[in-house]
Write a protein that holds these residues in place. Structure first.
Motif: not given
Lengths: 141, 246
Positions: A81-82, A86, A88, B37, B231-241, B244
């Motif tokens: 798990d993690y 991201i 900036v 882009r 600092v600006v936070d943009l993406v924050d995501e948790k990956i667990s079983a 997934r």
């Protein structure tokens, strides 16, 4: 134990992930792993007059996801798990601030990261993180 | 020409131009990359190429315009004040503007190229006035300034950011330098010649006054402002079983 692994997409940086995976087996409890990629804040001042924030953020997100991809794949492969993240800003500042905000116990990162000419001339992100951080930093050679 | 190369003043001017180019060029490369882009892969390379060529062409044209304009009466005074302002702006912390403005990256080639050229027109102005001022009419210096800025238009971006991150004082050196050049431009205004000939000490003094002015006004205006070096936070995501498996 909360471990922060800052990555920039380089092979050097990703080796810290390999290390953490091996190291985790020696710990009693599975560590909480945080992956962090920091994008330089490119869009300053005048740029914002011509490019809207949405486009800029999309760009950061795309670049960040790309930089995180290999490290994530490694963790996915072993089923860890993690949390990935991201930010900036200036990398060293962002890394030390993230570690404070998330009460990280240890930072594990490559001493070199991307081996670009500017990094060689100006010093690595790692050396600045060591200066700024108040928690243990493990540097991989 | 060879005599020129052996004079210390020439090399000081070269150094000035390099610093001005470095600090006032990076934005162009960013706009070019971002504006293209959303273009389809095949058109993106074309867009970047047209954008770079257009930006360089525009830079050359604007430089010669600026030099000619600066030879007209009074305009050196205007140029000097513009330079002071450019210097102050450089030191001021970047403000977070949450405007809905700005142009959304378009998905057709000419739209992107139009954005790039328009942005260059505005953004090159700082650089052009700075370099024209530092070259003080010397054609060789002027061309040198252009040559240095061209690779910066095409690539740069992170180089300057990293430089400033490691050595934050670079910004103040740049601001003071622009103030100094503003002072030099002011004293070279032909209309004031009579005054300055009587008071030659002003020749030496005013460039320093310009440098100090930029630093003082910059510090003063920047006081209440939040530094968005944050600092600006943009993406924050948790990956667990569980996530997934999806």
């Amino acid at each position: 134990m909360k471990i922060l692994i800052p990555v920039d997409g380089s092979e050097n940086a990703d080796r810290a992930v390999d290390y953490v995976i091996a190291f985790a087996e020696q710990l009693k409890a599975k560590p909480e792993i945080f992956l962090l990629n920091v994008q330089w804040k490119l869009a300053l001042g005048n740029v914002k007059l011509f490019i809207n924030q949405e486009t800029v953020n999309e760009y950061y997100r795309e670049q960040g996801s790309e930089a995180l991809a290999k490290a994530r794949k490694k963790l996915d492969a072993v089923g860890f798990d993690y949390v990935y993240h991201i930010s900036v800003g200036s990398p060293a500042d962002a890394i030390s601030r993230f570690s404070e905000d998330h009460q990280i116990d240890q930072i594990i990162m490559s001493a070199r990261g991307q081996e670009t000419l500017t990094n060689l001339l100006l010093g690595s992100v790692a050396s600045k993180v060591v200066q700024l951080s108040r928690i243990p930093v493990l540097l991989m050679n | 020409m060879l005599e020129m190369l052996s004079s210390a003043q020439f090399w000081v001017d070269v150094l000035k131009i390099i610093i001005i180019d470095l600090l006032l060029s990076g934005d162009n490369a960013v706009v070019i990359a971002l504006a293209c882009r959303n273009l389809p892969e095949a058109q993106r390379k074309k867009g970047i190429m047209y954008g770079v060529i257009g930006a360089i062409g525009l830079r050359v044209v604007l430089t010669f315009f600026a030099v000619n304009l600066l030879s007209l009466p009074y305009l050196k005074v205007v140029g000097a004040f513009l330079l002071l302002w450019i210097g102050i702006k450089l030191i001021l912390p970047d403000e977070e503007v949450h405007s809905e403005g700005g142009i959304k990256a378009v998905s057709h080639l000419w739209g992107a190229v139009k954005t790039i050229i328009l942005a260059d027109l505005v953004m090159s102005l700082d650089n052009v006035i700075g370099v024209a001022g530092a070259a003080h009419g010397n054609a060789m210096l002027l061309i040198f300034g252009l040559l240095v800025s061209i690779p910066l238009i095409a690539w740069s971006s992170q180089l300057v950011l990293k430089l400033i991150d490691h050595f934050p004082f670079v910004i103040y050196v740049g601001g003071a330098l622009l103030g100094y050049v503003a002072g030099e431009m002011f004293v070279s205004e032909a209309l004031f010649k009579a005054i300055f000939v009587k008071q030659p000490v002003l020749f030496e003094l005013l460039p320093f006054v310009g440098a100090v002015l930029v630093l003082m006004i910059g510090k003063w205006l920047g006081k209440g402002k939040v530094n968005t070096k944050d600092v600006v936070d943009l993406v924050d995501e948790k990956i667990s079983a569980t996530t997934r498996e999806k």
